[in-house]
Write a protein that holds these residues in place. Structure first.
Motif, short mmCIF file in Angstrom:
data_model
loop_
_atom_site.label_atom_id
_atom_site.label_comp_id
_atom_site.label_asym_id
_atom_site.label_seq_id
_atom_site.Cartn_x
_atom_site.Cartn_y
_atom_site.Cartn_z
N GLN A 302 0.81 -1.22 0.00
CA GLN A 302 0.00 0.00 0.00
C GLN A 302 0.85 1.28 0.00
O GLN A 302 0.42 2.30 -0.51
N ARG A 428 -3.58 3.43 -4.24
CA ARG A 428 -3.66 2.81 -2.91
C ARG A 428 -4.14 3.79 -1.85
O ARG A 428 -4.30 3.40 -0.70
N GLN A 430 -6.47 5.57 0.50
CA GLN A 430 -7.80 5.23 1.00
C GLN A 430 -8.63 6.46 1.35
O GLN A 430 -9.85 6.46 1.21
#
Length: 449
Positions: A302, A428, A430
């Motif tokens: 991530q 990646r 969020q």
């Protein structure tokens, strides 16, 4: 008609029976871990029993009194008590092994364990983020290994299998990685030596770099731990000089033990470090007494971070850590070792790891951009830094604190004494948040999280 529920007094139709039998036949069988596993997990119980039984005898030998064995009925009752305790331990070990089973299907890995308190763990193969093969020292003696499966948002290992034969653990890892990547499930018992995971070093696994024991030792001695150790010793010396009490030197004992443990952790976790690539992703091998073999499938990372402590500037060394869903944010110790993909390396070795983790950096000159992120200050390579009005909030690092946005990732650098570069791919990310306190509002500043 196939699938019709039989009514009272009616026999189920042959097709229904056949379908049920076929479904049961297709279901993979439950398997058990190695019979020695309970002893490897519960060796502390045996060590404690040996300590309590032999403590008095050992003290008598060192005191020169010889052995002090009970006689008559006392000896008989002592042997019966020891035998009863050993029997209880043996029965508990057997039940622990008997009730620990696992099953691998085309979609899930399931583990059932526990005697009094039953536990059922399940992880979907398409949610597996990384798989580790861990070998504590006692497990290595018996040729066993523990398999740990990480899934997104698990907080800890979602599923643990302790312990399997090393070859079985490697084969099971290969099958699960194949299921996680959608490449299909290898047949049980298949031993293709060309496939990664069939052994610790295979033709299908290409080694990228390896660390020598000398570099690992030097990196520990030049790490930030040494900086704090020097400050702690200086504090004790100053305190002793001010108070005139030599008893202040007693504080050195916990300091030595604490920092000694930190040095040992860094050395043992990074010893024999090797990084390789295979079709399953990045393969990491490391460890002195307890060995670990990690496999992170492609696309599971991530974010990544490049760190440099003050003394590492002398040698030009850096460390690279990653954030993998399921691993979470490691605070230290074993958790930190799990997230490091390069414990200590040169700038060239850092670029090698970055090329594997982020193959598309989104810039035409990645070396210049990442070099500016690791060592640069000001607006080098297009970085945006904090304005001059933020200088008093971070007098040393305000010209280093900054960011750069490429087509594929966000680069954020910070720190003056301890340098850091964080890289987060756009795909990646969020969430985003802007934070602004009352003083920051007066200065027209804000933090981006």
């Amino acid at each position: 008609m196939s699938g019709t529920v039989p009514g009272p007094g009616r026999e189920p139709e042959p097709s229904t029976v056949d379908d049920t039998a076929a479904t049961a036949k297709r279901q993979p069988e439950w398997q058990r871990v190695h019979p020695v596993s309970p002893m490897v997990r519960g060796w502390l119980a045996l060590a404690a029993l040996a300590y309590f039984v032999g403590r008095d005898q050992l003290e008598a030998v060192f005191a020169g009194d010889g052995t002090r064995l009970p006689e008559g009925q006392a000896l008989l009752w002592s042997l019966l008590a020891i035998g009863a305790v050993l029997l209880v331990i043996a029965v508990s070990f057997f039940l622990s092994w008997w009730f620990t089973r696992y099953q691998l299907t085309g979609e899930h890995i399931r583990v059932h364990s526990g005697v009094l308190f039953r536990q059922q763990r399940q992880a979907r193969l398409d949610r597996v983020q990384a798989i580790d093969i861990v070998q504590p020292l006692l497990a290595r003696i018996f040729g066993l290994a523990e398999l740990r499966f990480e899934v997104a948002d698990a907080g800890e290992s979602a599923v643990r299998l302790a312990f399997l034969r090393l070859a079985d653990a490697q084969q099971l890892r290969q099958r699960i990685l194949a299921g996680a990547s959608g490449a299909g499930d290898a047949q049980p018992g298949s031993t293709d030596p060309a496939k990664p995971g069939a052994s610790d070093t295979v033709p299908g696994e290409r080694q990228i770099l390896a660390l020598s024991a000398g570099r690992v030792i030097a990196s520990a001695l030049l790490s930030g731990t040494t900086v704090f150790l020097v400050l702690a010793i200086a504090g004790v010396i100053v305190l002793t000089a001010v108070t005139g009490e030599p008893a202040s030197f007693a504080a050195m004992v916990p300091i030595i033990f604490g920092f000694g443990s930190a040095y040992w952790q860094m050395f043992s976790s990074s010893f024999n470090f090797r990084a390789s690539v295979s079709r399953d992703g990045i393969r990491i091998h490391s460890g002195l007494l307890d060995t670990r073999a990690q496999t992170v499938p492609p696309g599971r990372i991530q974010a990544l971070a490049v760190r440099q402590s003050p003394l590492w500037r002398i040698t030009g060394w850096y460390s690279v850590s990653v954030n993998v869903a399921g691993y979470g944010v490691a605070a230290g110790g074993d958790g930190a070792a799990r997230t490091r993909v390069l414990p200590v390396g040169t700038a060239q070795e850092v670029f090698q790891m970055l090329a594997l983790i982020l193959p598309d950096p989104g810039t035409g000159d990645p070396v210049t951009v990442f070099t500016a992120g690791m060592t640069g200050t000001g607006t080098d390579a297009g970085f945006t830094v904090s304005p001059r009005r933020a200088r008093w909030r971070s007098p040393f690092a305000w010209r280093r604190n900054g960011y750069l946005v490429t087509e594929t990732a966000l680069l954020s650098r910070h720190g003056f004494f301890w340098r850091a570069l964080d890289v987060v791919p756009h795909s990646r990310t969020q969430s985003l948040a802007l934070e602004q306190g009352p003083v920051q509002r007066l200065q027209r500043l804000a933090d981006l999280v």
